[in-house]
Design a protein around this motif. Structure first.
Motif, PDB file in Angstrom:
ATOM      1  N   VAL A  64      41.875   6.945 -19.248  1.00  0.00           N
ATOM      2  CA  VAL A  64      42.327   6.053 -19.807  1.00  0.00           C
ATOM      3  C   VAL A  64      43.096   4.425 -19.620  1.00  0.00           C
ATOM      4  O   VAL A  64      43.028   4.458 -18.388  1.00  0.00           O
ATOM      5  CB  VAL A  64      43.569   7.000 -20.687  1.00  0.00           C
ATOM      6  CG1 VAL A  64      42.950   7.263 -21.945  1.00  0.00           C
ATOM      7  CG2 VAL A  64      44.761   6.768 -20.504  1.00  0.00           C
ATOM      8  N   VAL A  65      42.370   3.379 -20.563  1.00  0.00           N
ATOM      9  CA  VAL A  65      43.022   2.036 -19.993  1.00  0.00           C
ATOM     10  C   VAL A  65      44.208   1.501 -21.134  1.00  0.00           C
ATOM     11  O   VAL A  65      44.177   1.932 -21.843  1.00  0.00           O
ATOM     12  CB  VAL A  65      42.274   1.606 -20.588  1.00  0.00           C
ATOM     13  CG1 VAL A  65      42.367  -0.173 -19.683  1.00  0.00           C
ATOM     14  CG2 VAL A  65      40.323   1.812 -19.029  1.00  0.00           C
ATOM     15  N   VAL A  66      45.188   1.559 -20.267  1.00  0.00           N
ATOM     16  CA  VAL A  66      46.646   1.506 -21.004  1.00  0.00           C
ATOM     17  C   VAL A  66      47.190   0.111 -20.379  1.00  0.00           C
ATOM     18  O   VAL A  66      47.155  -0.771 -19.207  1.00  0.00           O
ATOM     19  CB  VAL A  66      47.676   2.569 -21.389  1.00  0.00           C
ATOM     20  CG1 VAL A  66      46.719   3.634 -21.778  1.00  0.00           C
ATOM     21  CG2 VAL A  66      48.093   3.391 -20.071  1.00  0.00           C
ATOM     22  N   PRO A  67      48.609   0.202 -21.423  1.00  0.00           N
ATOM     23  CA  PRO A  67      48.393  -1.536 -20.780  1.00  0.00           C
ATOM     24  C   PRO A  67      49.981  -0.681 -20.437  1.00  0.00           C
ATOM     25  O   PRO A  67      50.264   0.297 -20.118  1.00  0.00           O
ATOM     26  CB  PRO A  67      49.435  -2.066 -22.020  1.00  0.00           C
ATOM     27  CG  PRO A  67      49.349  -1.900 -23.431  1.00  0.00           C
ATOM     28  CD  PRO A  67      48.204  -0.396 -23.168  1.00  0.00           C
ATOM     29  N   ASP A  68      50.865  -2.000 -18.743  1.00  0.00           N
ATOM     30  CA  ASP A  68      51.366  -1.370 -18.015  1.00  0.00           C
ATOM     31  C   ASP A  68      52.956  -1.375 -18.460  1.00  0.00           C
ATOM     32  O   ASP A  68      53.443  -0.447 -17.649  1.00  0.00           O
ATOM     33  CB  ASP A  68      51.977  -2.575 -16.876  1.00  0.00           C
ATOM     34  CG  ASP A  68      50.368  -2.872 -16.553  1.00  0.00           C
ATOM     35  OD1 ASP A  68      49.472  -2.263 -16.227  1.00  0.00           O
ATOM     36  OD2 ASP A  68      50.420  -4.256 -15.838  1.00  0.00           O
ATOM     37  N   SER A 103      48.772  -6.812 -18.647  1.00  0.00           N
ATOM     38  CA  SER A 103      47.610  -6.408 -17.862  1.00  0.00           C
ATOM     39  C   SER A 103      48.090  -4.845 -18.178  1.00  0.00           C
ATOM     40  O   SER A 103      48.834  -4.254 -19.143  1.00  0.00           O
ATOM     41  CB  SER A 103      48.997  -6.887 -16.578  1.00  0.00           C
ATOM     42  OG  SER A 103      50.561  -5.812 -16.204  1.00  0.00           O
ATOM     43  N   TYR A 104      46.989  -4.256 -17.547  1.00  0.00           N
ATOM     44  CA  TYR A 104      46.462  -3.024 -17.635  1.00  0.00           C
ATOM     45  C   TYR A 104      46.219  -2.343 -16.802  1.00  0.00           C
ATOM     46  O   TYR A 104      45.983  -2.442 -15.695  1.00  0.00           O
ATOM     47  CB  TYR A 104      45.042  -2.930 -18.918  1.00  0.00           C
ATOM     48  CG  TYR A 104      44.576  -3.856 -19.793  1.00  0.00           C
ATOM     49  CD1 TYR A 104      45.476  -3.599 -21.262  1.00  0.00           C
ATOM     50  CD2 TYR A 104      45.697  -5.097 -20.120  1.00  0.00           C
ATOM     51  CE1 TYR A 104      45.315  -3.872 -22.265  1.00  0.00           C
ATOM     52  CE2 TYR A 104      45.155  -5.732 -21.209  1.00  0.00           C
ATOM     53  CZ  TYR A 104      45.219  -5.386 -22.474  1.00  0.00           C
ATOM     54  OH  TYR A 104      45.717  -5.167 -23.623  1.00  0.00           O
ATOM     55  N   ARG A 105      46.348  -0.739 -16.526  1.00  0.00           N
ATOM     56  CA  ARG A 105      46.254   0.554 -15.832  1.00  0.00           C
ATOM     57  C   ARG A 105      45.081   1.405 -16.103  1.00  0.00           C
ATOM     58  O   ARG A 105      45.490   1.603 -17.089  1.00  0.00           O
ATOM     59  CB  ARG A 105      47.097   0.896 -15.305  1.00  0.00           C
ATOM     60  CG  ARG A 105      48.248   1.808 -16.545  1.00  0.00           C
ATOM     61  CD  ARG A 105      49.805   2.095 -15.778  1.00  0.00           C
ATOM     62  NE  ARG A 105      50.225   1.157 -14.513  1.00  0.00           N
ATOM     63  CZ  ARG A 105      51.170   1.358 -14.470  1.00  0.00           C
ATOM     64  NH1 ARG A 105      51.395   3.078 -13.754  1.00  0.00           N
ATOM     65  NH2 ARG A 105      51.422   0.981 -13.275  1.00  0.00           N
TER      66      ARG A 105
END
Length: 271
Positions: free
Chosen positions: A244-248, A120-122
């Motif tokens: 940015v889109v990064v992992p949780d 999952s990403y945020r």
């Protein structure tokens, strides 16, 4: 290809031999009766009965043809010789029709490789940055954990203190007359604004970083009988944000990468 050519040639040869046997010469040679030196052949039934004892020798001599004289009985065996050719040449025919090779079985499809569970990403907005240098530094620090990123520029209003002033007068002369009345009341530290703009012909009473000091100055002038006002002095400046889109599980990495003063990370819409 060579076997096919040989097969066609053998068939043509067999056809030629068969045609020669059926349509060619019968193997007999016409001999004129008047030829000299050629003995006349007679059947045994034509010989006299008295000479039947000598018939065998005569018939033997008659039956056995000489090497130089052609005979219908001697030529007849020639037709036997082509027969072995057809029998021998027919052997390659078996090699022309090769047995069909077994079709190789289709390779079985590879077994599916087990995939890891989806992560999952945020999406975060990191900033604001006062300069593009601070933005690039943070972007480089987050590159290893960033799925994708983008930068954007916004305009923001920054506070540069609080000003206290008297409203602008219609003319410069009226502004100067108001300033003289301030001085008569014992109010110092003022000046008449002559620059173009909304504050032209106003009387500035001071610029303060602390709003409490600005309010104290305003109240003092109002107590002296003047309509003093207080307003925040702001300026519009550009700032930069890094989306940015990064992992949780990358929250700690994001916090460590932010070193610019005043910059934070907050949730934002994904892109």
């Amino acid at each position: 290809m060579l076997l096919r050519l040989l097969f066609v040639l053998l068939i043509a040869l067999n056809i030629a031999v068969a045609a020669w046997l059926l349509l060619g010469e019968s193997g007999t040679h016409a001999v004129e009766v008047a030829d000299k030196g050629v003995p006349e052949l007679k059947l045994l039934t034509e010989l006299p009965v008295a000479s039947s004892v000598a018939a065998p020798s005569t018939s033997a001599a008659a039956v056995a043809p000489s090497a130089s004289a052609p005979s219908a009985y001697a030529v007849a065996p020639v037709a036997v010789t082509p027969a072995p050719i057809a029998t021998t040449a027919a052997k390659p025919q078996a090699t022309v029709q090769e047995a069909p090779k077994p079709v190789a079985e289709a390779a079985a499809p590879p077994a599916p490789v087990p995939t890891s569970p989806k992560r999952s990403y945020r999406c975060l907005a990191v900033g604001p940055f006062a300069t593009q240098v601070d933005l690039r530094t943070t972007r480089t620090a987050l590159a290893a954990r960033t799925v994708r990123s983008r930068q954007r520029q916004e305009q923001t209003s920054e506070s540069h203190g609080w000003r206290v002033f008297l409203p602008a007068q219609p003319t410069r002369d009226q502004a100067l007359a108001q300033a003289k009345r301030l001085e008569a009341k014992g109010i110092k530290d003022y000046f008449v604004v002559t620059a173009q703009g909304e504050l032209q012909n106003s009387v500035a009473l001071g610029l303060f970083h602390d709003p409490a000091n600005a309010r104290k100055r305003r109240d003092e002038v109002i107590a002296a009988g003047f309509p003093a006002r207080m307003s925040e002095r702001t300026e519009t400046t550009p700032v930069w944000w890094l989306d940015v889109v990064v992992p949780d599980d990358a929250n700690n990495d994001v916090r460590r990468a932010i070193r610019a003063p005043g910059a934070t990370a907050r949730p934002t819409g994904c892109f």
